[in-house]
Design a protein around this motif. Structure first.
Motif, mmCIF file in Angstrom:
data_model
loop_
_atom_site.group_PDB
_atom_site.id
_atom_site.type_symbol
_atom_site.label_atom_id
_atom_site.label_comp_id
_atom_site.label_asym_id
_atom_site.label_seq_id
_atom_site.Cartn_x
_atom_site.Cartn_y
_atom_site.Cartn_z
ATOM 1 N N HIS A 67 0.835 -1.208 0.000
ATOM 2 C CA HIS A 67 0.000 0.000 0.000
ATOM 3 C C HIS A 67 0.870 1.259 0.000
ATOM 4 C CE1 HIS A 67 -4.220 -1.261 0.282
ATOM 5 N NE2 HIS A 67 -3.772 -2.329 0.914
ATOM 6 N N GLU A 68 1.987 1.222 0.710
ATOM 7 C CA GLU A 68 2.875 2.380 0.708
ATOM 8 C C GLU A 68 3.498 2.579 -0.675
ATOM 9 O OE1 GLU A 68 6.369 4.268 3.548
ATOM 10 O OE2 GLU A 68 6.186 2.099 3.344
ATOM 11 N N VAL A 69 3.904 1.483 -1.325
ATOM 12 C CA VAL A 69 4.445 1.588 -2.675
ATOM 13 C C VAL A 69 3.388 2.098 -3.643
ATOM 14 C CG1 VAL A 69 5.377 0.237 -4.593
ATOM 15 C CG2 VAL A 69 6.204 -0.177 -2.284
ATOM 16 N N ALA A 70 2.134 1.660 -3.445
ATOM 17 C CA ALA A 70 1.058 2.154 -4.307
ATOM 18 C C ALA A 70 0.867 3.661 -4.144
ATOM 19 C CB ALA A 70 -0.239 1.411 -3.993
ATOM 20 N N GLN A 71 0.990 4.167 -2.925
ATOM 21 C CA GLN A 71 0.905 5.608 -2.713
ATOM 22 C C GLN A 71 2.051 6.332 -3.423
ATOM 23 O OE1 GLN A 71 0.727 6.390 1.479
ATOM 24 N NE2 GLN A 71 -1.461 5.986 1.601
ATOM 25 N N PHE A 72 3.247 5.772 -3.362
ATOM 26 C CA PHE A 72 4.382 6.376 -4.065
ATOM 27 C C PHE A 72 4.139 6.392 -5.580
ATOM 28 C CE2 PHE A 72 7.496 5.057 -0.470
ATOM 29 C CZ PHE A 72 7.028 6.109 0.289
ATOM 30 N N LEU A 73 3.582 5.314 -6.102
ATOM 31 C CA LEU A 73 3.309 5.256 -7.539
ATOM 32 C C LEU A 73 2.257 6.288 -7.943
ATOM 33 C CD1 LEU A 73 3.307 1.390 -8.099
ATOM 34 C CD2 LEU A 73 5.080 3.008 -8.761
ATOM 35 N N ASN A 74 1.242 6.467 -7.099
ATOM 36 C CA ASN A 74 0.233 7.490 -7.400
ATOM 37 C C ASN A 74 0.852 8.887 -7.394
ATOM 38 O OD1 ASN A 74 -1.771 5.556 -7.605
ATOM 39 N ND2 ASN A 74 -2.347 5.704 -5.447
ATOM 40 N N ARG A 75 1.762 9.129 -6.460
ATOM 41 C CA ARG A 75 2.423 10.434 -6.427
ATOM 42 C C ARG A 75 3.324 10.613 -7.654
ATOM 43 N NH1 ARG A 75 3.342 14.768 -3.343
ATOM 44 N NH2 ARG A 75 5.432 15.734 -3.396
ATOM 45 N N MET A 116 -10.613 -6.511 -3.443
ATOM 46 C CA MET A 116 -9.486 -6.628 -4.380
ATOM 47 C C MET A 116 -8.578 -5.404 -4.296
ATOM 48 S SD MET A 116 -10.839 -8.471 -7.856
ATOM 49 C CE MET A 116 -9.165 -8.574 -8.408
ATOM 50 N N LYS A 117 -9.148 -4.228 -4.125
ATOM 51 C CA LYS A 117 -8.332 -3.023 -4.004
ATOM 52 C C LYS A 117 -7.477 -3.062 -2.742
ATOM 53 C CE LYS A 117 -11.551 -0.045 -6.538
ATOM 54 N NZ LYS A 117 -12.480 1.122 -6.442
ATOM 55 N N LYS A 118 -8.011 -3.635 -1.665
ATOM 56 C CA LYS A 118 -7.257 -3.698 -0.415
ATOM 57 C C LYS A 118 -6.170 -4.759 -0.445
ATOM 58 C CE LYS A 118 -10.856 -4.294 2.205
ATOM 59 N NZ LYS A 118 -11.725 -4.450 3.393
ATOM 60 N N THR A 119 -6.418 -5.877 -1.131
ATOM 61 C CA THR A 119 -5.466 -6.979 -1.115
ATOM 62 C C THR A 119 -4.480 -6.937 -2.278
ATOM 63 O OG1 THR A 119 -7.078 -8.351 -2.299
ATOM 64 C CG2 THR A 119 -7.049 -8.494 0.100
ATOM 65 N N ARG A 120 -4.792 -6.194 -3.335
ATOM 66 C CA ARG A 120 -3.903 -6.128 -4.498
ATOM 67 C C ARG A 120 -3.664 -4.669 -4.882
ATOM 68 N NH1 ARG A 120 -6.825 -10.916 -8.132
ATOM 69 N NH2 ARG A 120 -6.933 -12.452 -6.435
ATOM 70 N N PRO A 121 -2.985 -3.935 -4.035
ATOM 71 C CA PRO A 121 -2.814 -2.498 -4.314
ATOM 72 C C PRO A 121 -1.901 -2.204 -5.493
ATOM 73 C CG PRO A 121 -1.551 -3.131 -2.372
ATOM 74 C CD PRO A 121 -2.366 -4.332 -2.747
ATOM 75 N N LEU A 122 -1.009 -3.119 -5.848
ATOM 76 C CA LEU A 122 -0.060 -2.872 -6.930
ATOM 77 C C LEU A 122 -0.565 -3.359 -8.287
ATOM 78 C CD1 LEU A 122 3.305 -3.790 -5.172
ATOM 79 C CD2 LEU A 122 2.219 -1.563 -5.415
ATOM 80 N N GLN A 123 -1.713 -3.989 -8.318
ATOM 81 C CA GLN A 123 -2.257 -4.470 -9.584
ATOM 82 C C GLN A 123 -3.085 -3.375 -10.255
ATOM 83 O OE1 GLN A 123 -4.281 -8.190 -9.169
ATOM 84 N NE2 GLN A 123 -4.998 -8.252 -11.282
ATOM 85 N N ASP A 124 -3.071 -3.355 -11.571
ATOM 86 C CA ASP A 124 -3.839 -2.360 -12.330
ATOM 87 C C ASP A 124 -5.295 -2.812 -12.373
ATOM 88 O OD1 ASP A 124 -4.690 -0.315 -13.880
ATOM 89 O OD2 ASP A 124 -3.475 -0.792 -15.635
ATOM 90 N N LEU A 125 -6.017 -2.525 -11.294
ATOM 91 C CA LEU A 125 -7.403 -2.987 -11.191
ATOM 92 C C LEU A 125 -8.335 -2.198 -12.097
ATOM 93 C CD1 LEU A 125 -7.642 -3.586 -7.344
ATOM 94 C CD2 LEU A 125 -7.190 -5.237 -9.145
ATOM 95 N N GLY A 126 -8.007 -0.940 -12.373
ATOM 96 C CA GLY A 126 -8.844 -0.163 -13.282
ATOM 97 C C GLY A 126 -8.932 -0.806 -14.653
#
Length: 500
Positions: free
Chosen positions: A39-47, A196-206
């Motif tokens: 989740h922290e890496v996903a936040q970095f990717l969003n930034r 799925m969003k909570k368990t797979r934060p690094l996957q391109d769910l969109g």
């Protein structure tokens, strides 16, 4: 100060890339730390995505502000422009003296002793176990409140919650257009998406969800959605749905056909028929509607069917993607049903203790590397195949609390009678006997755990074996020519040597 902003964004992107590399290089010790890191890496990717968009807008320079700033610096007196910008910075800090300065070197660097990633304890419920299992208790309650459904247990519901056609789901197609069913399917699909969003934060769910929408559009256009194929009228405008088979008596209020006339007459006085007639009368159904009204009603009904079918398709697709979590949930529910309330409480306390230890004492204690797989087990119960303590009733049933020491095995202690009986034929006990000089007939030393007892028994067996051998040798007596009597073995030996 557009150039300074551009430089700042470039530095920010480099710091973010370094922070992501540092997080990925570390291997989390459990699923909680892994999810926190992801989740922290996903936040970095969003930034990174946001900062890249800002940087791209600066390079596009739609308002030509960047070009003007470059011209002002490169032409004329350079020091004049420099001192002008310096005065602007000083004026800003005079107006805002307490404005904090963002230090990118420390912004993304994790300090010693800080927990990995972000706090995810509030993201999951107790039943979900940090994303290992699904928590469908609320959808199960909503399902049981739907009219016309089977009364299923929670384990049975886990097997069929994504099946929306008979025989798993007996709700008729017109009843699926009700608000209650529409909300049930919508809440179920929303929960699976959020899980799925909570368990797979690094996957391109969109992109994944968009593919579900595209597949549904294709199936809907081809009229291939299960349970929602468009009905074609073959026998007039109403067909068999309103007139039955034509062999009996049709009740328009109840939309039901009766083969027997007496049954039909008795049906007219029943409460169900009266309620159906009153409901149809209140709805203003006169039996004949204008063609335009029928066309508008059919279009509206088809739009409602499409909305419900889209949600059902989304639930089926998400359930297929979460098949591993679904099977794990079923196994976990069955396991917990066989546990007592005290055992469930102990398991919950162990989970809380594990999450508390992993979050707090990471940096100061260097001995955590040795205890990283420690399990909270205050009763010292043996571990089952899943690495967790076995149930207490099974512990008592097999007598695993009784100790059986064995001196032959090096004072090793066996827990439980079953393990103690089994160890006599294992390599450790046999090796201990060989060290004592006992090389044969090890089965005779069963139930003997003391070294002195084993040695005395072996000496007795050897003495008896030697005595039996001597007795066998002295059974036959031989006499030589001089009248000397001797055992047959000695007589044959002397004869071979030529003495006799």
């Amino acid at each position: 100060m557009i150039l300074e902003e551009q430089r700042f964004i470039h530095e920010d992107l480099e710091r973010l890339e370094r922070a992501i590399a540092d997080r990925v290089a570390e291997e989390p010790r459990n699923i909680r730390d892994r999810l926190a890191r992801d989740h922290e890496v996903a936040q970095f990717l969003n930034r990174i995505d946001e900062q890249s968009k800002r940087l791209l807008d600066i390079y596009k320079d739609a308002d030509r502000a960047r070009e003007k700033e470059i011209q002002s610096i490169s032409t004329g007196d350079q020091f004049e422009e420099f001192y002008k910008q310096l005065d602007e910075i000083k004026d800003f800090h005079k107006r805002y003296p307490n404005e904090p300065v963002e230090n990118l070197e420390r912004a993304y660097k994790r300090r010693e002793g800080e927990p990995i990633g972000m706090d995810i304890d509030n993201m999951f419920t107790g039943e979900e176990g940090y994303g290992q299992f699904l928590d469908l208790t609320r959808p199960h309650e909503d399902y049981l409140n739907l009219p016309g459904v089977k009364r299923l247990t929670y384990v049975q519901y886990l097997e069929v919650f994504d099946a929306f056609t008979p025989p798993q789901l007996l709700i008729k197609r017109p009843n699926k257009l009700s608000d209650k069913y529409f909300q049930y399917v919508g809440h179920l699909a929303a929960y699976l998406e959020e899980f799925m969003k909570k368990t797979r934060p690094l996957q391109d769910l969109g992109k994944l969800f968009a593919s579900y929408d595209e597949e549904f559009e294709k199936q809907w256009a081809a009229n291939e959605v299960p349970g929602w194929s468009e009905e074609t009228a073959q026998n007039g405008p109403q067909g068999p749905n309103t007139e039955g088979s034509g062999e009996g008596i049709w009740c328009a209020d109840c939309e039901k056909e009766f083969k027997n006339e007496n049954v039909y007459k008795n049906h007219l006085t029943g409460k169900k028929h009266i309620r159906a007639a009153e409901a149809k009368k209140a709805a203003g159904d006169s039996g004949e509607k204008p063609a335009s009204a029928k066309g508008a009603s059919s279009v509206t009904s088809r739009l409602k069917e499409r909305a419900v079918a889209e949600r059902e398709y989304r639930v089926r697709s998400l359930a297929q993607a979460l098949d591993a979590e679904r099977q794990a949930t079923r196994i976990n529910v069955e396991r917990r049903q066989g546990m007592t309330e005290r055992e469930r409480q102990m398991e919950l306390e162990a989970l809380l203790a594990e999450s508390g230890n992993t979050g707090g004492d990471r940096g100061g204690d260097q001995s955590d590397d040795d205890d990283e797989d420690r399990i909270y087990n205050p009763l010292k119960l043996p571990l089952a195949w899943d690495g967790k303590p076995i149930p207490y009733w099974l512990y008592k049933l097999h007598g695993l609390g009784v100790e059986y020491p064995c001196e032959v095995c090096g004072n090793f202690v066996y827990m439980g009678r079953r393990a103690f009986d089994k160890h006599f034929s294992e390599a450790l006990h046999i090796f201990g006997l060989k060290c004592l000089g006992i090389t044969s007939n090890t089965n005779l030393f069963r139930e003997i755990t003391k070294i002195d007892d084993a040695i005395r028994l072996w000496e007795k067996l050897e003495h008896d074996r030697k005595k039996d051998k001597d007795s066998r040798d002295n059974v036959v007596q031989m006499e030589d020519a001089e009248g000397n009597v001797m055992p047959e073995r000695i007589y044959l030996d002397l004869q071979k040597q030529g003495i006799l």
